[in-house]
Design a protein around this motif. Structure first.
Motif, PDB file in Angstrom:
ATOM      1  N   ILE A  59      12.500  -5.505  -5.517  1.00  0.00           N
ATOM      2  CA  ILE A  59      13.911  -5.141  -5.622  1.00  0.00           C
ATOM      3  C   ILE A  59      14.234  -3.931  -4.742  1.00  0.00           C
ATOM      4  O   ILE A  59      15.257  -3.896  -4.075  1.00  0.00           O
ATOM      5  CB  ILE A  59      14.281  -4.833  -7.090  1.00  0.00           C
ATOM      6  CG1 ILE A  59      13.907  -6.011  -8.003  1.00  0.00           C
ATOM      7  CG2 ILE A  59      15.757  -4.464  -7.221  1.00  0.00           C
ATOM      8  CD1 ILE A  59      14.580  -7.308  -7.691  1.00  0.00           C
ATOM      9  N   SER A  60      13.366  -2.926  -4.766  1.00  0.00           N
ATOM     10  CA  SER A  60      13.571  -1.756  -3.911  1.00  0.00           C
ATOM     11  C   SER A  60      12.240  -1.070  -3.677  1.00  0.00           C
ATOM     12  O   SER A  60      11.281  -1.246  -4.420  1.00  0.00           O
ATOM     13  CB  SER A  60      14.581  -0.778  -4.530  1.00  0.00           C
ATOM     14  OG  SER A  60      14.043  -0.140  -5.658  1.00  0.00           O
ATOM     15  N   GLY A  61      12.204  -0.282  -2.606  1.00  0.00           N
ATOM     16  CA  GLY A  61      11.005   0.481  -2.294  1.00  0.00           C
ATOM     17  C   GLY A  61      10.003  -0.288  -1.460  1.00  0.00           C
ATOM     18  O   GLY A  61      10.306  -1.306  -0.839  1.00  0.00           O
ATOM     19  N   GLN A  62       8.793   0.233  -1.482  1.00  0.00           N
ATOM     20  CA  GLN A  62       7.699  -0.325  -0.692  1.00  0.00           C
ATOM     21  C   GLN A  62       6.423  -0.042  -1.442  1.00  0.00           C
ATOM     22  O   GLN A  62       6.311   0.938  -2.162  1.00  0.00           O
ATOM     23  CB  GLN A  62       7.717   0.329   0.691  1.00  0.00           C
ATOM     24  CG  GLN A  62       6.525   0.097   1.574  1.00  0.00           C
ATOM     25  CD  GLN A  62       5.368   1.048   1.289  1.00  0.00           C
ATOM     26  OE1 GLN A  62       5.553   2.202   0.910  1.00  0.00           O
ATOM     27  NE2 GLN A  62       4.160   0.558   1.463  1.00  0.00           N
ATOM     28  N   GLY A  63       5.460  -0.922  -1.314  1.00  0.00           N
ATOM     29  CA  GLY A  63       4.182  -0.708  -1.983  1.00  0.00           C
ATOM     30  C   GLY A  63       3.205  -1.796  -1.626  1.00  0.00           C
ATOM     31  O   GLY A  63       3.263  -2.378  -0.538  1.00  0.00           O
ATOM     32  N   TRP A  64       2.325  -2.094  -2.575  1.00  0.00           N
ATOM     33  CA  TRP A  64       1.280  -3.083  -2.374  1.00  0.00           C
ATOM     34  C   TRP A  64       1.192  -3.983  -3.599  1.00  0.00           C
ATOM     35  O   TRP A  64       1.433  -3.546  -4.724  1.00  0.00           O
ATOM     36  CB  TRP A  64      -0.071  -2.396  -2.150  1.00  0.00           C
ATOM     37  CG  TRP A  64      -0.147  -1.735  -0.821  1.00  0.00           C
ATOM     38  CD1 TRP A  64      -0.627  -2.267   0.345  1.00  0.00           C
ATOM     39  CD2 TRP A  64       0.284  -0.412  -0.499  1.00  0.00           C
ATOM     40  NE1 TRP A  64      -0.502  -1.361   1.368  1.00  0.00           N
ATOM     41  CE2 TRP A  64       0.054  -0.205   0.881  1.00  0.00           C
ATOM     42  CE3 TRP A  64       0.863   0.620  -1.228  1.00  0.00           C
ATOM     43  CZ2 TRP A  64       0.359   0.983   1.530  1.00  0.00           C
ATOM     44  CZ3 TRP A  64       1.183   1.803  -0.585  1.00  0.00           C
ATOM     45  CH2 TRP A  64       0.927   1.977   0.776  1.00  0.00           C
ATOM     46  N   VAL A  65       0.813  -5.228  -3.358  1.00  0.00           N
ATOM     47  CA  VAL A  65       0.514  -6.173  -4.424  1.00  0.00           C
ATOM     48  C   VAL A  65      -0.912  -6.654  -4.221  1.00  0.00           C
ATOM     49  O   VAL A  65      -1.441  -6.645  -3.112  1.00  0.00           O
ATOM     50  CB  VAL A  65       1.503  -7.363  -4.444  1.00  0.00           C
ATOM     51  CG1 VAL A  65       2.893  -6.905  -4.849  1.00  0.00           C
ATOM     52  CG2 VAL A  65       1.542  -8.091  -3.114  1.00  0.00           C
ATOM     53  N   VAL A  66      -1.519  -7.051  -5.325  1.00  0.00           N
ATOM     54  CA  VAL A  66      -2.903  -7.528  -5.306  1.00  0.00           C
ATOM     55  C   VAL A  66      -2.903  -8.974  -5.759  1.00  0.00           C
ATOM     56  O   VAL A  66      -2.196  -9.345  -6.703  1.00  0.00           O
ATOM     57  CB  VAL A  66      -3.776  -6.684  -6.263  1.00  0.00           C
ATOM     58  CG1 VAL A  66      -5.195  -7.232  -6.331  1.00  0.00           C
ATOM     59  CG2 VAL A  66      -3.784  -5.234  -5.836  1.00  0.00           C
ATOM     60  N   GLY A  67      -3.700  -9.786  -5.085  1.00  0.00           N
ATOM     61  CA  GLY A  67      -3.863 -11.188  -5.458  1.00  0.00           C
ATOM     62  C   GLY A  67      -5.270 -11.643  -5.160  1.00  0.00           C
ATOM     63  O   GLY A  67      -6.144 -10.830  -4.822  1.00  0.00           O
ATOM     64  N   ALA A  68      -5.477 -12.932  -5.243  1.00  0.00           N
ATOM     65  CA  ALA A  68      -6.802 -13.503  -5.009  1.00  0.00           C
ATOM     66  C   ALA A  68      -7.310 -13.181  -3.603  1.00  0.00           C
ATOM     67  O   ALA A  68      -8.509 -13.051  -3.385  1.00  0.00           O
ATOM     68  CB  ALA A  68      -6.764 -15.017  -5.222  1.00  0.00           C
ATOM     69  N   GLU A  69      -6.386 -13.029  -2.642  1.00  0.00           N
ATOM     70  CA  GLU A  69      -6.775 -12.743  -1.258  1.00  0.00           C
ATOM     71  C   GLU A  69      -6.967 -11.260  -0.995  1.00  0.00           C
ATOM     72  O   GLU A  69      -7.222 -10.861   0.129  1.00  0.00           O
ATOM     73  CB  GLU A  69      -5.711 -13.292  -0.288  1.00  0.00           C
ATOM     74  CG  GLU A  69      -5.562 -14.798  -0.315  1.00  0.00           C
ATOM     75  CD  GLU A  69      -4.689 -15.284  -1.471  1.00  0.00           C
ATOM     76  OE1 GLU A  69      -3.839 -14.512  -1.969  1.00  0.00           O
ATOM     77  OE2 GLU A  69      -4.877 -16.432  -1.883  1.00  0.00           O
ATOM     78  N   GLY A  70      -6.771 -10.418  -2.003  1.00  0.00           N
ATOM     79  CA  GLY A  70      -6.895  -8.984  -1.824  1.00  0.00           C
ATOM     80  C   GLY A  70      -5.551  -8.301  -1.918  1.00  0.00           C
ATOM     81  O   GLY A  70      -4.606  -8.836  -2.499  1.00  0.00           O
TER      82      GLY A  70
END
Length: 115
Positions: A59-70
């Motif tokens: 929705i807003s901002g910036q960051g990181w997500v984690v999944g099966a691929e890293g």
């Protein structure tokens, strides 16, 4: 019809101190739940799994997500979908990150129990 301004709702969530992001349930029906996460810089939701499909909308901002691929970066407008039982998590970068997590079937729903 139920219309929810996710950004406005997220801004109204009281900020928590420490490592835990602020959260609020934006929508809760028998079939689906939408949870808002407001992560301050450096906060994270550790990787975990769910028996439901989880769809994250930035929705807003910036960051990181984690999944099966890293781990990968995420930005406003992206939608990241996770299959049931797929590890997922998120963390904010150097500024606030707001993510809406759509979970279906809703945790504890009859649809999940019947599956």
């Amino acid at each position: 019809m139920n219309v929810i301004d996710l950004l406005e709702t997220a801004r109204a969530i009281p900020v928590r101190g420490g490592d835990r992001p602020a959260t609020a349930i934006a929508l809760d029906t028998p079939d689906v739940r939408v949870v808002l996460f407001r992560l301050a810089p450096g906060q994270a939701v550790p990787p975990h799994t769910s028996p439901s499909t989880v769809v994250l909308s930035v929705i807003s901002g910036q960051g990181w997500v984690v999944g099966a691929e890293g781990e990968r970066s995420c930005r406003v407008g992206e939608v990241i979908a996770y299959a049931p039982e797929e590890r997922h998590g998120m963390r904010a970068g150097d500024r606030e990150l707001v993510i809406a997590a759509t979970i279906a079937p809703r945790p504890g729903s009859k649809a999940k129990a019947a599956a």
